[in-house]
Design a protein around this motif. Structure first.
Motif, PDB file in Angstrom:
ATOM      1  N   ALA A  21     -27.744  23.087  12.245  1.00 55.13           N
ATOM      2  CA  ALA A  21     -27.514  22.943  13.675  1.00 55.13           C
ATOM      3  C   ALA A  21     -28.605  23.576  14.519  1.00 55.13           C
ATOM      4  O   ALA A  21     -28.769  23.236  15.684  1.00 55.13           O
ATOM      5  N   TYR A  22     -29.340  24.516  13.927  1.00 49.74           N
ATOM      6  CA  TYR A  22     -30.385  25.226  14.664  1.00 49.74           C
ATOM      7  C   TYR A  22     -31.721  24.591  14.306  1.00 49.74           C
ATOM      8  O   TYR A  22     -32.399  24.991  13.360  1.00 49.74           O
ATOM      9  N   ALA A  34     -13.104  18.167  17.213  1.00 43.94           N
ATOM     10  CA  ALA A  34     -12.833  19.487  17.779  1.00 43.94           C
ATOM     11  C   ALA A  34     -11.385  19.899  17.531  1.00 43.94           C
ATOM     12  O   ALA A  34     -11.094  21.059  17.204  1.00 43.94           O
ATOM     13  N   ASP A  35     -10.468  18.956  17.673  1.00 44.76           N
ATOM     14  CA  ASP A  35      -9.046  19.242  17.459  1.00 44.76           C
ATOM     15  C   ASP A  35      -8.730  19.578  16.008  1.00 44.76           C
ATOM     16  O   ASP A  35      -7.690  20.184  15.723  1.00 44.76           O
ATOM     17  N   ALA A  36      -9.606  19.196  15.090  1.00 43.28           N
ATOM     18  CA  ALA A  36      -9.358  19.413  13.656  1.00 43.28           C
ATOM     19  C   ALA A  36      -9.808  20.794  13.180  1.00 43.28           C
ATOM     20  O   ALA A  36      -9.551  21.154  12.030  1.00 43.28           O
ATOM     21  N   ILE A  37     -10.478  21.570  14.028  1.00 45.64           N
ATOM     22  CA  ILE A  37     -10.946  22.900  13.613  1.00 45.64           C
ATOM     23  C   ILE A  37      -9.752  23.840  13.490  1.00 45.64           C
ATOM     24  O   ILE A  37      -9.023  24.073  14.447  1.00 45.64           O
ATOM     25  N   ARG A  38      -9.554  24.375  12.300  1.00 50.18           N
ATOM     26  CA  ARG A  38      -8.423  25.267  12.039  1.00 50.18           C
ATOM     27  C   ARG A  38      -8.838  26.742  12.004  1.00 50.18           C
ATOM     28  O   ARG A  38      -8.150  27.592  12.532  1.00 50.18           O
ATOM     29  N   LEU A  39      -9.959  27.022  11.340  1.00 47.64           N
ATOM     30  CA  LEU A  39     -10.372  28.404  11.122  1.00 47.64           C
ATOM     31  C   LEU A  39     -11.883  28.528  11.241  1.00 47.64           C
ATOM     32  O   LEU A  39     -12.617  27.547  11.030  1.00 47.64           O
ATOM     33  N   VAL A  40     -12.339  29.735  11.541  1.00 48.39           N
ATOM     34  CA  VAL A  40     -13.760  30.037  11.653  1.00 48.39           C
ATOM     35  C   VAL A  40     -14.064  31.228  10.742  1.00 48.39           C
ATOM     36  O   VAL A  40     -13.240  32.144  10.608  1.00 48.39           O
ATOM     37  N   MET A  41     -15.231  31.217  10.102  1.00 43.73           N
ATOM     38  CA  MET A  41     -15.613  32.320   9.206  1.00 43.73           C
ATOM     39  C   MET A  41     -17.135  32.413   9.129  1.00 43.73           C
ATOM     40  O   MET A  41     -17.855  31.608   9.710  1.00 43.73           O
ATOM     41  N   LEU A  42     -17.622  33.405   8.394  1.00 41.91           N
ATOM     42  CA  LEU A  42     -19.059  33.601   8.187  1.00 41.91           C
ATOM     43  C   LEU A  42     -19.452  33.139   6.795  1.00 41.91           C
ATOM     44  O   LEU A  42     -18.615  33.050   5.894  1.00 41.91           O
ATOM     45  N   GLY A  96     -14.976  26.198  22.055  1.00 45.05           N
ATOM     46  CA  GLY A  96     -14.477  24.963  21.463  1.00 45.05           C
ATOM     47  C   GLY A  96     -15.449  24.345  20.481  1.00 45.05           C
ATOM     48  O   GLY A  96     -15.072  23.468  19.697  1.00 45.05           O
ATOM     49  N   GLY A  97     -16.694  24.826  20.512  1.00 49.21           N
ATOM     50  CA  GLY A  97     -17.684  24.264  19.609  1.00 49.21           C
ATOM     51  C   GLY A  97     -18.724  25.245  19.133  1.00 49.21           C
ATOM     52  O   GLY A  97     -19.373  25.026  18.117  1.00 49.21           O
ATOM     53  N   LYS A  98     -18.891  26.349  19.881  1.00 53.67           N
ATOM     54  CA  LYS A  98     -19.897  27.355  19.546  1.00 53.67           C
ATOM     55  C   LYS A  98     -19.282  28.748  19.655  1.00 53.67           C
ATOM     56  O   LYS A  98     -18.353  28.961  20.432  1.00 53.67           O
ATOM     57  N   LEU A  99     -19.849  29.681  18.905  1.00 57.78           N
ATOM     58  CA  LEU A  99     -19.396  31.067  18.898  1.00 57.78           C
ATOM     59  C   LEU A  99     -20.480  31.928  19.530  1.00 57.78           C
ATOM     60  O   LEU A  99     -21.544  32.147  18.936  1.00 57.78           O
ATOM     61  N   ASN A 100     -20.211  32.424  20.724  1.00 57.34           N
ATOM     62  CA  ASN A 100     -21.231  33.107  21.521  1.00 57.34           C
ATOM     63  C   ASN A 100     -21.225  34.614  21.272  1.00 57.34           C
ATOM     64  O   ASN A 100     -20.819  35.411  22.116  1.00 57.34           O
ATOM     65  N   LEU A 101     -21.683  35.008  20.085  1.00 57.62           N
ATOM     66  CA  LEU A 101     -21.816  36.412  19.710  1.00 57.62           C
ATOM     67  C   LEU A 101     -22.979  36.562  18.740  1.00 57.62           C
ATOM     68  O   LEU A 101     -23.318  35.614  18.024  1.00 57.62           O
ATOM     69  N   PRO A 102     -23.588  37.750  18.679  1.00 60.62           N
ATOM     70  CA  PRO A 102     -24.666  37.965  17.707  1.00 60.62           C
ATOM     71  C   PRO A 102     -24.125  38.023  16.275  1.00 60.62           C
ATOM     72  O   PRO A 102     -23.055  38.578  16.029  1.00 60.62           O
ATOM     73  N   THR A 158     -28.387  23.436  18.466  1.00 60.13           N
ATOM     74  CA  THR A 158     -28.612  22.070  18.948  1.00 60.13           C
ATOM     75  C   THR A 158     -27.371  21.204  18.780  1.00 60.13           C
ATOM     76  O   THR A 158     -27.051  20.385  19.649  1.00 60.13           O
ATOM     77  N   PHE A 159     -26.667  21.361  17.670  1.00 56.66           N
ATOM     78  CA  PHE A 159     -25.465  20.569  17.383  1.00 56.66           C
ATOM     79  C   PHE A 159     -24.284  21.512  17.207  1.00 56.66           C
ATOM     80  O   PHE A 159     -24.308  22.380  16.323  1.00 56.66           O
ATOM     81  N   ASP A 160     -23.242  21.359  18.036  1.00 55.46           N
ATOM     82  CA  ASP A 160     -22.087  22.236  17.897  1.00 55.46           C
ATOM     83  C   ASP A 160     -21.174  21.730  16.779  1.00 55.46           C
ATOM     84  O   ASP A 160     -21.418  20.686  16.157  1.00 55.46           O
ATOM     85  N   PHE A 161     -20.105  22.477  16.498  1.00 54.68           N
ATOM     86  CA  PHE A 161     -19.269  22.136  15.351  1.00 54.68           C
ATOM     87  C   PHE A 161     -18.549  20.795  15.484  1.00 54.68           C
ATOM     88  O   PHE A 161     -18.476  20.046  14.494  1.00 54.68           O
ATOM     89  N   PRO A 162     -17.997  20.428  16.630  1.00 56.65           N
ATOM     90  CA  PRO A 162     -17.410  19.087  16.715  1.00 56.65           C
ATOM     91  C   PRO A 162     -18.411  17.979  16.392  1.00 56.65           C
ATOM     92  O   PRO A 162     -18.062  16.983  15.742  1.00 56.65           O
ATOM     93  N   THR A 163     -19.662  18.169  16.823  1.00 54.18           N
ATOM     94  CA  THR A 163     -20.701  17.176  16.512  1.00 54.18           C
ATOM     95  C   THR A 163     -20.972  17.126  15.017  1.00 54.18           C
ATOM     96  O   THR A 163     -21.107  16.039  14.429  1.00 54.18           O
ATOM     97  N   LEU A 164     -21.033  18.297  14.379  1.00 55.64           N
ATOM     98  CA  LEU A 164     -21.273  18.340  12.932  1.00 55.64           C
ATOM     99  C   LEU A 164     -20.122  17.714  12.158  1.00 55.64           C
ATOM    100  O   LEU A 164     -20.332  16.970  11.183  1.00 55.64           O
ATOM    101  N   ILE A 165     -18.897  18.000  12.579  1.00 54.58           N
ATOM    102  CA  ILE A 165     -17.726  17.441  11.879  1.00 54.58           C
ATOM    103  C   ILE A 165     -17.698  15.919  12.026  1.00 54.58           C
ATOM    104  O   ILE A 165     -17.476  15.193  11.055  1.00 54.58           O
TER     105      ILE A 165
END
Length: 337
Positions: free
Chosen positions: A86-87, A159-167, A212-218, A238-245
């Motif tokens: 995405a970057y 975007a509606d299908a995103i359930r969880l976020v992790m590293l 909803g698509g990006k995580l704004n933290l370091p 460049t591409f947020d998570f809904p775009t990638l999905i």
């Protein structure tokens, strides 16, 4: 809500609900025995898990100490692991270092590869390799876990299908990549098992940091206890998570539990050029390859080595109050055999 998988001697572990401060957890197996079961039955079990999360905060259910070193990756194995890039700044730099032009389409059509998902590493498991000659590298990333996604889903449906976020630490073997890509058939040996953070969180847990698509933290990376990177995960994405999905689902449906990665988090420098190291006043890097690329562009050759046996990598993200959100991935490189 924060969820984790603890090692119980089985391949898929047992599901627990974790407190917001990552110190306590409660066994969730009466609701969902495993993370995959929870994802398969999300509409049926989510409310019960959320109520348990509230009970954990008030210690109104049986509590045990949450120890990150006992955690497996939230999904110890998955039906799908697709990692994007995405970057595009990262892609452009890496290609430039090896003298490859970047097609204009890379700015409009995401890159993505399908990784091995049958044997994810735990967040504190070592990275075992036969030799340092493979060019062992870390790649600090963000990932989401989806529910079911229909083929040709729209960006909104994705975007509606995103359930969880992790590293993620998407380990790469840089010296194996050129020969594999030269065959024209993609990564395989150069992409060994990845590791994910001890905890996966629902998007609402991230508050205003999640749009909803990006995580704004370091995303902080340390190498042998020395700060290496703190690139912001929303900046230059460049591409947020809904775009990638939606991209991943263009020609196939995605099953519940599909993991979609962001690719290496990468920020440009203030002048729009390559980023600078933390020591030079920049935000640093999320992989060694990018630093080596900058050295090559600047000095004509890379001087920083890839990971050596005994090196330790730590990847973590903290909220604005300085509290760890996902727990830490901390892995030491060890010789196999």
């Amino acid at each position: 809500m924060k969820l984790a998988t603890l090692d119980n001697g089985t391949r898929d572990g047992r599901l627990v609900v974790v407190s917001k401060d990552l110190t306590r957890c409660a066994d969730a197996t009466r609701i969902a025995p495993t993370m995959q079961y929870a994802l398969d039955n999300w509409s049926k079990v989510r409310l019960a898990l959320e109520l348990m999360a509230e009970d954990v905060e008030h210690e109104a259910v049986p509590i045990e100490r949450f120890r990150e070193h006992r955690a497996l990756s939230p999904l110890p194995r998955a039906y799908q692991w697709a990692d994007g890039s995405a970057y595009v700044n990262h892609v452009e730099l890496v290609r430039k270092a090896r003298g490859a032009e970047m097609p204009p389409s890379f700015w409009t059509d995401p890159l993505m590869y399908q990784g091995g998902s049958d044997t994810f590493l735990g967040p504190r498991q070592p990275i075992r390799m036969a030799t340092e000659e493979y060019g062992i590298d870390l790649e600090a990333e963000i990932a989401v876990i989806t529910g079911d996604v229909t083929m040709a889903a729209s960006r909104e449906e994705a975007a509606d299908a995103i359930r969880l976020v992790m590293l993620v630490n998407d380990v790469s073997l840089r010296n194996l990549i050129p020969n594999e890509l030269a065959k024209g058939f993609g990564f395989f040996q150069s992409k060994p098992s990845s590791a994910f953070s001890p905890v996966a969180v629902t998007p609402d847990e991230l508050g205003e940091a999640w749009d909803g698509g990006k995580l704004n933290l370091p995303l902080t990376v340390t190498l042998n206890d020395t700060p290496f990177g703190r690139a912001n995960a929303a900046t230059d994405m460049t591409f947020d998570f809904p775009t990638l999905i939606a991209h991943a689902a263009k020609t196939r449906a995605l099953g519940a539990g599909a993991i979609i990665g962001s690719g290496t988090v990468s920020n440009k420098g203030p002048d729009g050029g390559p980023g600078k190291s933390i020591a030079d006043g920049g935000v640093g890097y999320s992989c060694l390859a990018e630093l080596r690329t900058v050295e090559t562009i600047r000095d004509g050759a890379a001087k920083t080595p890839f990971l050596k046996f005994g090196d330790t990598v730590r990847i973590e993200m903290k909220d604005k109050a300085g509290h760890s959100i996902f727990g830490a991935i901390e892995q030491t490189v060890e010789k196999d055999g």
